[in-house]
Design a protein around this motif. Sequence first.
Motif, short mmCIF file in Angstrom:
data_model
loop_
_atom_site.label_atom_id
_atom_site.label_comp_id
_atom_site.label_asym_id
_atom_site.label_seq_id
_atom_site.Cartn_x
_atom_site.Cartn_y
_atom_site.Cartn_z
N VAL A 135 0.84 -1.20 0.00
CA VAL A 135 0.00 0.00 0.00
C VAL A 135 0.87 1.25 0.00
CG1 VAL A 135 -1.75 1.29 1.27
CG2 VAL A 135 -1.84 -1.21 1.23
N ARG A 136 0.67 2.10 -1.02
CA ARG A 136 1.36 3.40 -1.07
C ARG A 136 0.37 4.46 -0.61
NH1 ARG A 136 5.87 5.42 -2.75
NH2 ARG A 136 6.52 3.50 -3.77
N THR A 137 0.79 5.19 0.42
CA THR A 137 -0.06 6.24 0.99
C THR A 137 0.52 7.60 0.64
OG1 THR A 137 -0.66 4.76 2.80
CG2 THR A 137 -1.06 7.10 3.14
N CYS A 138 -0.36 8.52 0.32
CA CYS A 138 0.04 9.88 -0.04
C CYS A 138 -0.44 10.85 1.03
CB CYS A 138 -0.58 10.28 -1.38
SG CYS A 138 -0.15 9.19 -2.73
N ALA A 139 0.36 11.88 1.26
CA ALA A 139 0.00 12.94 2.20
C ALA A 139 0.38 14.29 1.59
CB ALA A 139 0.72 12.75 3.53
N ILE A 140 -0.43 15.28 1.84
CA ILE A 140 -0.17 16.62 1.32
C ILE A 140 0.97 17.27 2.11
CG2 ILE A 140 -1.84 17.84 2.77
CD1 ILE A 140 -2.64 19.40 0.19
N VAL A 141 1.71 18.13 1.43
CA VAL A 141 2.79 18.91 2.05
C VAL A 141 2.40 20.38 1.87
CG1 VAL A 141 5.26 19.41 2.05
CG2 VAL A 141 4.45 17.11 1.44
N PRO A 142 1.62 20.93 2.79
CA PRO A 142 1.07 22.28 2.59
C PRO A 142 2.13 23.37 2.47
CG PRO A 142 0.38 21.38 4.72
CD PRO A 142 1.18 20.34 4.04
N GLU A 143 3.26 23.22 3.13
CA GLU A 143 4.28 24.26 3.07
C GLU A 143 4.89 24.38 1.67
OE1 GLU A 143 6.02 20.57 4.98
OE2 GLU A 143 4.29 21.82 5.39
N ALA A 144 4.63 23.41 0.81
CA ALA A 144 5.14 23.47 -0.56
C ALA A 144 4.51 24.63 -1.34
CB ALA A 144 4.88 22.16 -1.28
N LEU A 145 3.37 25.10 -0.89
CA LEU A 145 2.69 26.21 -1.56
C LEU A 145 3.27 27.58 -1.20
CD1 LEU A 145 -0.99 24.99 -1.25
CD2 LEU A 145 0.41 25.05 -3.31
N THR A 146 4.19 27.64 -0.25
CA THR A 146 4.74 28.91 0.21
C THR A 146 5.38 29.73 -0.92
OG1 THR A 146 5.04 28.03 2.42
CG2 THR A 146 6.31 29.98 1.87
N PRO A 147 6.21 29.14 -1.79
CA PRO A 147 6.78 29.96 -2.88
C PRO A 147 5.72 30.53 -3.81
CG PRO A 147 7.95 27.87 -2.69
CD PRO A 147 6.76 27.79 -1.79
N MET A 148 4.68 29.75 -4.07
CA MET A 148 3.60 30.22 -4.93
C MET A 148 2.84 31.36 -4.25
SD MET A 148 0.48 28.02 -6.50
CE MET A 148 1.41 27.25 -7.81
N GLN A 149 2.58 31.20 -2.97
CA GLN A 149 1.87 32.23 -2.22
C GLN A 149 2.68 33.53 -2.21
OE1 GLN A 149 1.20 31.17 1.87
NE2 GLN A 149 -0.19 32.87 2.22
#
Length: 113
Positions: free
Chosen positions: A69-83
């Motif tokens: 089973v491969r589980t995925c999780a979001i990395v919210p801080e990845a949006l910082t450069p875009m923000q």
Amino acid sequence: MAKHDTQLSDLFHALADPTRRQMLTRLAEGPAPVSELAGPTGLRLPTVMRHLSVLEDAGLIATAKDGRVRTCAIVPEALTPMQAWIEEQRSIWEARLDRLDAYVMNLMKEREK
């Protein structure tokens, strides 16, 4: 800021696809196995894996494998450069629009005289 920021390009590319945005929306609720992310898309597993690869390459998700089973999780801080980039653009355009507003108001006052 560099004229061609590859990190920003990767982020915008990853978010450009509605399927990937749907997956991120689901992952915002919490980690999920690939099979759960694939279900609503109606896509075959290899296609889903390519979408997930784009998200992972952009740094938007992290994956972990436990057995089969491969589980995925979001990395919210990845949006910082875009923000930061969007905020910078907003500041630039607000300043331009403020100058335009002042110019138009000045023209209107001159015409009244």
